[in-house]
Structures are given as structure tokens and as C-alpha cells.
Design an enzyme around this catalytic site. Structure first.
Site, PDB file in Angstrom:
ATOM      1  N   HIS A  66       0.805  -1.229   0.000  1.00  0.00           N
ATOM      2  CA  HIS A  66       0.000   0.000   0.000  1.00  0.00           C
ATOM      3  C   HIS A  66       0.836   1.275   0.000  1.00  0.00           C
ATOM      4  O   HIS A  66       0.524   2.256   0.687  1.00  0.00           O
ATOM      5  CB  HIS A  66      -0.964   0.004   1.176  1.00  0.00           C
ATOM      6  CG  HIS A  66      -2.054  -1.026   1.087  1.00  0.00           C
ATOM      7  ND1 HIS A  66      -2.494  -1.523  -0.119  1.00  0.00           N
ATOM      8  CD2 HIS A  66      -2.783  -1.647   2.059  1.00  0.00           C
ATOM      9  CE1 HIS A  66      -3.458  -2.408   0.106  1.00  0.00           C
ATOM     10  NE2 HIS A  66      -3.644  -2.506   1.413  1.00  0.00           N
ATOM     11  N   HIS A  75      -9.689   2.114   0.324  1.00  0.00           N
ATOM     12  CA  HIS A  75      -9.630   0.915   1.157  1.00  0.00           C
ATOM     13  C   HIS A  75     -10.761   0.895   2.197  1.00  0.00           C
ATOM     14  O   HIS A  75     -10.524   0.580   3.363  1.00  0.00           O
ATOM     15  CB  HIS A  75      -8.274   0.824   1.844  1.00  0.00           C
ATOM     16  CG  HIS A  75      -7.838  -0.577   2.170  1.00  0.00           C
ATOM     17  ND1 HIS A  75      -8.440  -1.325   3.154  1.00  0.00           N
ATOM     18  CD2 HIS A  75      -6.872  -1.368   1.633  1.00  0.00           C
ATOM     19  CE1 HIS A  75      -7.847  -2.511   3.228  1.00  0.00           C
ATOM     20  NE2 HIS A  75      -6.889  -2.559   2.309  1.00  0.00           N
ATOM     21  N   GLU A 120     -11.526  -3.641  -3.183  1.00  0.00           N
ATOM     22  CA  GLU A 120     -10.600  -2.590  -3.616  1.00  0.00           C
ATOM     23  C   GLU A 120     -10.391  -2.685  -5.124  1.00  0.00           C
ATOM     24  O   GLU A 120      -9.691  -3.576  -5.605  1.00  0.00           O
ATOM     25  CB  GLU A 120      -9.268  -2.750  -2.893  1.00  0.00           C
ATOM     26  CG  GLU A 120      -9.375  -2.831  -1.380  1.00  0.00           C
ATOM     27  CD  GLU A 120      -8.232  -3.620  -0.776  1.00  0.00           C
ATOM     28  OE1 GLU A 120      -7.063  -3.278  -1.047  1.00  0.00           O
ATOM     29  OE2 GLU A 120      -8.503  -4.607  -0.047  1.00  0.00           O
TER      30      GLU A 120
END
Length: 357
Positions: free
Chosen positions: A110, A184, A322
Site C-alpha cells: 500500500h 480501502h 478494492e
């Protein structure tokens, strides 16, 4: 009810940077709260089939919770520069190897520990004919988290009278780089903090998925879902097969996999997912221009985090869908490219449509 957009202070960081919270109302029974810290969707309030409102997005009540505890779950945040995992925290672009921070075992996850979910974004309201919106801007300088190029990024949240939350991403760079942006948010359509989501019924417009190794990095070619617990081409409850003796489910302790969307027209909005919750009647439909969607079932929630409603989040208490390019694409030549070059732009749209049935 009128559509509205209001702003209020949400605290300050240790360096004195102020964080604001914007509240968007659709004029049709829906309310969304967005923070300038991390571009976070803090709450999503929608009515059930009886008109009773509830927050259906997992999150925290205070800024210090997001700063101190959201590095793992990333509740509601904008994820970048690179959503999901990059194997061994490195990639090669135009013959040069870039080494990233390893914040997920030996992988980068991420965007690294200082990813977009930790930044304070500049915000300005956006008015539309039948919608209200918030534009967020952030410039990631060359070398931030060891990614090349200065990346100028805009994320626009728009809430329509039809109770659609539209997220539009736009990014440009001054040097070749890689980009994979997503949101997210975790959802529980029965209401945040009400228990697990295993009774939710999910349909995914994906006939293939990307199997992973023990580090959750894709291995080999995308595999067909037919005949496996990953077949959501027709509706199945999340909990129906989550404890099946399948190696992929055992690796991830549930679902934490990228599904390859069946896109008749790549880069056009395509239906990705439909989720229904039988008790409340709430329905979530997701469309996207992205080629994949990561389906995650909150496998690593362990009861240590207390949410906005004052209850602990345990395993399976929320799900995330996502929309994204595939994990580890920079190291997987067969995957759709995530390379962005000067003169090009990264443009992506995802729509979350909320209703009851």
C-alpha cells in the site's frame, strides 16, 4: 432534504497540521464523512429497507486513532502510490531497480509506511447539478517512499442524489513511475460493529482470479474460479465456503485475493460486484474502470481495534472490495501495466451505488 456539504475541524497532527472533516449529504437519505487526513471515508450512513439509518463503513472516532492504529487496516483511506503488494519491495523500470520500504514481511504494501493514507490532502468543494463533491489534491515528490518522479494526484469524491459515491482518480508525473490507486473502505451492510459479514451475499463479475504464494504475491497465470470457493459469478454468502479446505483460503485465512474482472470494454465502467445483506435489505453495487478488484474479508481483524460505534472489530467484521490494477504488476510482465510516463495521465473511476431490496 437538500444536498449539502459542510466542513468542521477534526484535530491537528503533532506538527500542528490541521485536519478537517467534510460531511456530504445526498438529499436522498445518505450521508458520507471524509477526512483530509488520508482522504479517508470515515462513515457512510444509509437507510435500510425500513428507512432506518446506520453507518455501514468501518473506521475510528478520532484522528489519533487513524494516526496511531490505521497503518494496518487502512480503514477508508486513499491508497498510493501503489495499492496492494510489490514483491520483495523492489521493481525495475527502464533498466533501473528501485528498492522500497518492506512493511509487509519482505514486501512493500500500500505504498509503504508513508503512503498516501498518511498524508493530509488539500480539499475544495465541488458543486454539481444533482450532486455534491470534494476534490482532494496531493503532490508526492520525487523519491517519496523511494518511488521515482513527482506525482501530482487528484481524488474527487462525488455523492449523487441517487445515492452513488463516485471516486475519480487522476495523476500525472514528471518522470517514469508506477501508479496503482484505490480506496480501502471496509463495509458491513448490517451496520458497523454489528458482527461478522459472513451472511452477506456477494456476486463478482470475474471468471478468473490470481492465486498467491504464502506471502500473498500472485504466482503464475490467473486461474479460473469455476469449481472453486472463489466462484462468485453467481451469488454466494461470504461464509459459505470461507472455511473450505482450499490451499488459497488457508494461506490468506479467508479471502484476500485479486479477482480479474470480465471487461468487455477495458477502461470503461464495468460492473464489478454486487453485495446484499438479507436482514437490512441493503445493497451495494460497484462499477469500475479498473481491471481487478481485491476481495478482502477482514481476516486479520483481531479485536484490538475499537470502531466508531464503540465496539471491537473481530475477524470477518467487515469486507473490502478494492478496485485496482493487479498486485505486483511491476514484476509481472503478463499483467496490465501500471507504468505512468510524462505526458500521460492515470485516470480511474469507481462508483459505489447504495440501495435497498
Amino acid at each position: 432534504m437538500n444536498r449539502t456539504l459542510t466542513r468542521q475541524p477534526f484535530g491537528t497532527l503533532e506538527d500542528g497540521t490541521a485536519v478537517d472533516r467534510y460531511t456530504l449529504t445526498s438529499g436522498n437519505g445518505m450521508r458520507v464523512r471524509i477526512l483530509t487526513y488520508g482522504g479517508i471515508v470515515q462513515t457512510v450512513e444509509t437507510p435500510d429497507r425500513h428507512g432506518r439509518d446506520a453507518n455501514i463503513a468501518l473506521g475510528f472516532p478520532a484522528l489519533e486513532d487513524y494516526v496511531g492504529k490505521n497503518g494496518g487496516p487502512c480503514f477508508g483511506a486513499v491508497i498510493g502510490r501503489y495499492a496492494n503488494r510489490i514483491a520483495k519491495a523492489r521493481f525495475t523500470l527502464d533498466g533501473e531497480t528501485y528498492r522500497l520500504a518492506a512493511n509487509n514481511g519482505e514486501n512493500s504494501l500500500h505504498g509503504g509506511p508513508g503512503g498516501f493514507n498518511t498524508k493530509v490532502w488539500k480539499a475544495r468543494p465541488v458543486e454539481g447539478g444533482d450532486s455534491v463533491g470534494l476534490r482532494l489534491d496531493y503532490t508526492s515528490v520525487d523519491g517519496e517512499e523511494n518511488f521515482p518522479g513527482t506525482l501530482t494526484t487528484t481524488v474527487t469524491y462525488t455523492l449523487t442524489r441517487g445515492n452513488e459515491l463516485r471516486i475519480e482518480y487522476h495523476a500525472t508525473t514528471d518522470q517514469p513511475t508506477i501508479v496503482n490507486l484505490t480506496n480501502h473502505s471496509y463495509f458491513n451492510l448490517a451496520g458497523e460493529g454489528t458482527g461478522d459479514v459472513y451472511g452477506h451475499r456477494v456476486t463478482l463479475n470475474a471468471s478468473r482470479y490470481t492465486p498467491v504464494n504464502a506471502a500473498l504475491i500472485p504466482v503464475g497465470e490467473p486461474a479460473p474460479v469455476k469449481g472453486t470457493p472463489f466462484d462468485f459469478t453467481s451469488p454466494h454468502s461470504i461464509g459459505e465456503r470461507i472455511r473450505a479446505h482450499d490451499p488459497q483460503l488457508l494461506i490468506a485465512q479467508g479471502y484476500d485475493h485479486n479477482f480479474v474482472l470480465d471487461q468487455p470494454h477495458p477502461s470503461r465502467l464495468t460492473e464489478a460486484a454486487r453485495v446484499t445483506e438479507p436482514r437490512s435489505g441493503r445493497v451495494l453495487e460497484i462499477s469500475t474502470t479498473e481491471p481487478g478488484v481485491q476481495f478482502y474479508t477482514g481476516n486479520f481483524l483481531d479485536g484490538s481495534l475499537i470502531g466508531t460505534g464503540g465496539r471491537a472489530y473481530r475477524q470477518g467484521d467487515g469486507f473490502a472490495l478494492e478496485t485496482q490494477h493487479f498486485p505486483d504488476s511491476p514484476n509481472q510482465p503478463g499483467f496490465p501495466s501500471t507504468v505512468l510516463r510524462p505526458g500521460e495521465s492515470f485516470d480511474s473511476t469507481t462508483v459505489y451505488a447504495f440501495s435497498t431490496g
